[in-house]
Design an enzyme around this catalytic site. Structure first.
Site, short mmCIF file in Angstrom:
data_model
loop_
_atom_site.label_atom_id
_atom_site.label_comp_id
_atom_site.label_asym_id
_atom_site.label_seq_id
_atom_site.Cartn_x
_atom_site.Cartn_y
_atom_site.Cartn_z
CD GLU A 1 14.95 7.79 -3.95
OE1 GLU A 1 14.69 7.40 -2.80
OE2 GLU A 1 14.97 7.01 -4.93
CD GLN B 1 6.22 1.78 -1.71
OE1 GLN B 1 6.22 0.63 -1.27
NE2 GLN B 1 7.25 2.60 -1.54
CB VAL C 1 23.92 4.84 -0.29
CG1 VAL C 1 24.87 4.30 0.78
CG2 VAL C 1 23.74 6.34 -0.13
CB CYS D 1 1.32 -2.87 3.63
SG CYS D 1 -0.40 -2.61 4.05
CG ASP E 1 8.80 -0.11 4.59
OD1 ASP E 1 8.09 0.17 5.58
OD2 ASP E 1 8.39 -0.07 3.41
CE LYS F 1 10.50 -4.48 8.14
NZ LYS F 1 11.29 -3.55 8.98
CB THR F 2 2.40 0.73 7.75
OG1 THR F 2 2.57 1.23 9.09
CG2 THR F 2 1.91 -0.70 7.81
CB ALA F 3 2.92 5.01 4.65
CB ALA F 4 0.22 4.10 9.34
CB CYS G 1 -2.66 -2.90 8.40
SG CYS G 1 -2.57 -3.81 6.87
P1 FAD Z 1 10.02 3.64 0.60
O1 FAD Z 1 8.89 4.62 0.57
O2 FAD Z 1 9.89 2.40 -0.18
O3 FAD Z 1 11.33 4.44 0.17
C1 FAD Z 1 12.63 3.91 0.17
C2 FAD Z 1 13.47 4.77 -0.76
O4 FAD Z 1 14.85 4.45 -0.61
C3 FAD Z 1 13.13 4.54 -2.23
O5 FAD Z 1 12.78 5.77 -2.81
C4 FAD Z 1 14.39 3.95 -2.81
O6 FAD Z 1 14.62 4.36 -4.15
C5 FAD Z 1 15.46 4.48 -1.87
N1 FAD Z 1 16.65 3.63 -1.81
C6 FAD Z 1 16.72 2.29 -1.70
N2 FAD Z 1 18.00 1.87 -1.68
C7 FAD Z 1 18.76 2.98 -1.75
C8 FAD Z 1 20.16 3.21 -1.77
N3 FAD Z 1 21.03 2.19 -1.71
N4 FAD Z 1 20.62 4.48 -1.87
C9 FAD Z 1 19.73 5.52 -1.93
N5 FAD Z 1 18.39 5.36 -1.91
C10 FAD Z 1 17.92 4.11 -1.83
N6 FAD Z 1 1.43 1.59 4.29
C11 FAD Z 1 0.38 2.09 5.00
O7 FAD Z 1 0.59 2.83 5.96
N7 FAD Z 1 -0.92 1.79 4.68
C12 FAD Z 1 -1.21 1.01 3.61
O8 FAD Z 1 -2.38 0.79 3.32
C13 FAD Z 1 -0.14 0.48 2.83
N8 FAD Z 1 -0.39 -0.30 1.77
C14 FAD Z 1 0.63 -0.73 0.99
C15 FAD Z 1 0.34 -1.48 -0.14
C16 FAD Z 1 1.34 -1.92 -0.99
C17 FAD Z 1 1.00 -2.73 -2.21
C18 FAD Z 1 2.69 -1.58 -0.70
C19 FAD Z 1 3.82 -2.00 -1.62
C20 FAD Z 1 3.00 -0.84 0.44
C21 FAD Z 1 1.98 -0.42 1.30
N9 FAD Z 1 2.24 0.33 2.46
C22 FAD Z 1 1.20 0.80 3.21
C23 FAD Z 1 3.62 0.46 2.97
C24 FAD Z 1 4.30 1.79 2.71
O9 FAD Z 1 4.29 2.09 1.34
C25 FAD Z 1 5.73 1.75 3.22
O10 FAD Z 1 5.73 1.30 4.56
C26 FAD Z 1 6.43 3.10 3.18
O11 FAD Z 1 6.53 3.54 1.84
C27 FAD Z 1 7.80 3.03 3.84
O12 FAD Z 1 8.56 4.17 3.61
P2 FAD Z 1 10.14 4.07 3.41
O13 FAD Z 1 10.61 5.46 3.16
O14 FAD Z 1 10.74 3.28 4.50
O15 FAD Z 1 10.32 3.19 2.09
#
Ligand code: FAD
Length: 415
Positions: free
Chosen positions: A35, A43, A78, A161, A297, A305-308, A340
Site C-alpha cells: 500500500e 470515504q 504494484v 457508492c 471496488d 461497490k461499497t464499504a458495506a 447505500c
Molecule cells: P479503497 O478503500 O479505495 O482502497 C484501495 C487501496 O488500494 C487504496 O488505499 C490505494 O492506495 C490502494 N492501491 C491502489 N492501487 C494500488 C497499487 N497499484 N498498488 C498498491 N496499492 C494500491 N461505502 C459505503 O458502504 N457506504 C457509503 O455511504 C459510502 N459512501 C461513499 C461516499 C464517497 C464520496 C466515496 C468516495 C465512497 C463511498 N463509499 C461508501 C464507498 C467505499 O468507500 C468503498 O466501497 C470502499 O472504500 C472500498 O474499499 P476498497 O478497499 O476496495 O477500496
C-alpha cells in the site's frame, strides 16, 4: 524476492479488513500488505464532511495505525502481476511472491477523462465529495450559495457508492431549504444513467425529495467538459433525435468523475472483460488462478461497490483463502450484499440494502428500520454507529453481523 503466505495488494477498506479477518482465524500467518499511501480514509464519511456534519479529520487515520500489528507493510505501488509465477512486481522493480494473493486495489477515479475538471476543482464553485481535500469545499459552497444554479453530476456506472452523487445534492438542498434560500437556487441533477437509483424499490422515496427540493432531473446527460473560469459545464445529452452537446452555466458544480479499473489489474491476466479483477461471484476466487482472490471496488463482481459490501466480502475471502492455503475445499459464500445510505435530508436516510440481482436484503426487520422510507434510525446508524463499526469492528476482523454464509447451503438454495 520476499516471500509470504499471503500478499494483499491495497491497504484500503478491503485489504485491511481481509488481513485482520485472516489473522483472527490463523495466528502466525505471514501476510504482507502492499500500500503506497500513508493515510487510510473512511470515504463514506466524506458525504457528511460535504454537509458540514463531520470534521474531515474523523474520516482519516495514519495507515500505520490501521495495519494489523502482525502484518508486514510494504509501502509501495504494484505495477504488474505475474500470476503464473505467483509474483507481484512493484514500481521500484522489486517483487514479492506469495502462496495466496488477495487483490484489493480499489477503483481509480478518472478525473482526467473530463477536460478542464482537474484544473477547475477547488475554485470557481467546482467541487467533489469524491476527494478528501475537496469535501470541505462542498460544505463551504453550500453554506455560502444564496442564489443561482447548482448542478450535480453522475457519471456512467460502475462507480463506488452509486448514491453518493445525489446524497451531496439532497444535503445541500436541505440546507438551502432550511435557510429559506432554495427558492432562489435552481438545482439540476445531470445523470449519465437512465434511472435515479438502480434498485426500483428505493426510487419513490427519493422522488419525494426530488419534488420537495424542486430538482430538475436530466437522464442520459453526461458531463464531458468544464470551463472553471467561465463557470460553464458541457454535457453530452441523449435525445430522441440523437446525441447533442449542451452547455450550462453554474454557480456551483458538484462533479463525480468516471471510474475505472486500476491499470495494474486491467493490463494483467487477472482481469475480467470489464478490466476489474475476475472472480467467481460467490467464492471471490479467480476463475483461472485458484490461489488468487479479489474483493472490494477493484473486483469484477456485480455487487454495489461499497464499504458495506467489503464488510461481508472480507470474511468470505479470509475463510476461502485459508482453505486454499491448506489445500481444502472452499466453504464460504458471498451473496452480493451491498448498501447505500441515501442521505435525503439532515437527520433522515433512505437505507438501500440489496444483494445480487437487486434483491432487497435488509439487516433489520421493518418495524425497527424500513429502508424504503426516510428514517431517523438510519441516520443514527450512519452518523454514530457505522464509523465505529468501520474502525473498531471491520478493520479489526470482529465481523459483527458479517459472519460468512456457508457455501454448501448456498449451492443447495440454488439447486
Ligand atoms: P479503497 O478503500 O479505495 O482502497 C484501495 C487501496 O488500494 C487504496 O488505499 C490505494 O492506495 C490502494 N492501491 C491502489 N492501487 C494500488 C497499487 N497499484 N498498488 C498498491 N496499492 C494500491 N461505502 C459505503 O458502504 N457506504 C457509503 O455511504 C459510502 N459512501 C461513499 C461516499 C464517497 C464520496 C466515496 C468516495 C465512497 C463511498 N463509499 C461508501 C464507498 C467505499 O468507500 C468503498 O466501497 C470502499 O472504500 C472500498 O474499499 P476498497 O478497499 O476496495 O477500496
Amino acid at each position: 524476492a520476499r516471500t509470504y503466505d499471503v500478499v494483499i495488494v491495497g491497504g484500503g477498506s478491503a485489504g485491511i479488513a481481509t488481513a485482520a479477518s485472516m489473522l483472527k482465524r490463523r495466528k502466525g500467518l505471514s501476510i504482507a500488505i502492499i500500500e503506497p499511501s500513508d493515510v487510510h480514509y473512511y470515504q463514506p464519511g466524506w458525504t457528511l464532511v460535504g454537509a458540514g456534519v463531520f470534521q474531515p479529520q474523523v474520516t482519516c487515520r495514519p495507515t500505520a495505525q490501521v495495519m494489523p500489528r502482525e502484518v508486514h507493510w510494504i509501502k509501495a505501488t504494484v505495477t504488474s502481476f505475474a500470476p503464473d509465477e505467483s509474483r507481484v512486481i512493484l514500481a521500484d522493480g522489486s517483487d514479492a511472491t506469495y502462496r495466496v494473493l488477495v487483490v484489493a486495489a480499489g477503483i481509480r477515479l478518472a478525473w482526467e477523462a473530463i477536460p478542464g475538471l482537474t484544473e477547475a476543482l477547488g475554485h470557481n464553485g467546482v467541487t467533489s465529495n469524491y476527494r478528501f481535500d475537496l469535501a470541505p469545499y462542498t460544505n463551504k459552497l453550500a453554506s455560502e450559495l444564496t442564489s443561482g444554479r447548482a448542478i450535480f453530476t453522475q457519471p456512467p456506472m460502475p462507480i463506488k457508492c452509486a448514491g453518493a452523487p445525489q446524497k451531496a445534492m439532497y444535503l445541500s438542498c436541505d440546507r438551502w431549504l432550511q435557510a429559506g434560500r432554495l427558492k432562489d437556487i435552481s438545482v439540476e441533477f445531470n445523470n449519465a444513467g437512465a434511472v435515479l437509483f438502480g434498485v426500483a424499490a428505493y426510487v419513490p422515496a427519493l422522488m419525494e425529495y426530488v419534488k420537495r427540493y424542486n430538482i430538475q432531473l436530466n437522464f442520459e446527460t453526461k458531463l464531458v467538459g468544464v470551463d472553471g473560469l467561465a463557470r460553464v459545464a458541457r454535457f453530452e445529452q441523449k435525445t430522441p433525435e440523437g446525441t447533442k452537446i449542451i452547455e450550462r452555466e453554474f454557480d456551483m458544480l458538484h462533479a463525480v468523475p468516471p471510474q475505472v479499473a486500476p491499470d495494474c489489474i486491467k493490463t494483467s491476466k487477472l482481469a475480467a472483460a470489464s478490466g476489474f479483477a475476475a472472480v467467481n461471484e460467490t467464492t471471490l476466487q479467480n476463475p483461472t488462478y485458484p490461489n488468487v482472490f479479489a474483493l472490494g471496488d477493484g473486483c469484477a463482481a456485480s455487487n454495489a461497490k461499497t464499504a458495506a459490501a467489503v464488510r461481508q466480502q472480507a470474511p468470505v475471502v479470509a475463510v476461502n483463502a485459508l482453505a486454499q492455503l491448506e489445500g481444502k475445499p472452499l466453504t464460504a459464500a458471498y451473496l452480493g450484499y451491498g448498501s447505500c445510505p441515501l442521505t435525503v435530508e439532515r437527520g433522515r436516510i433512505v437505507l438501500a440494502e440489496f444483494s445480487y440481482g437487486g434483491k432487497i436484503t435488509p439487516t433489520f426487520p421493518t418495524w425497527i428500520l424500513d429502508g424504503t422510507k426516510p428514517t431517523r434510525a438510519a441516520w443514527f446508524l450512519k452518523d454514530r454507529v457505522l464509523p465505529w463499526v468501520y474502525w473498531q469492528d471491520m478493520l479489526k476482523g470482529r465481523e459483527w453481523l458479517a459472519a460468512p454464509k456457508a457455501l454448501a447451503a448456498t449451492a443447495q438454495q440454488k439447486a
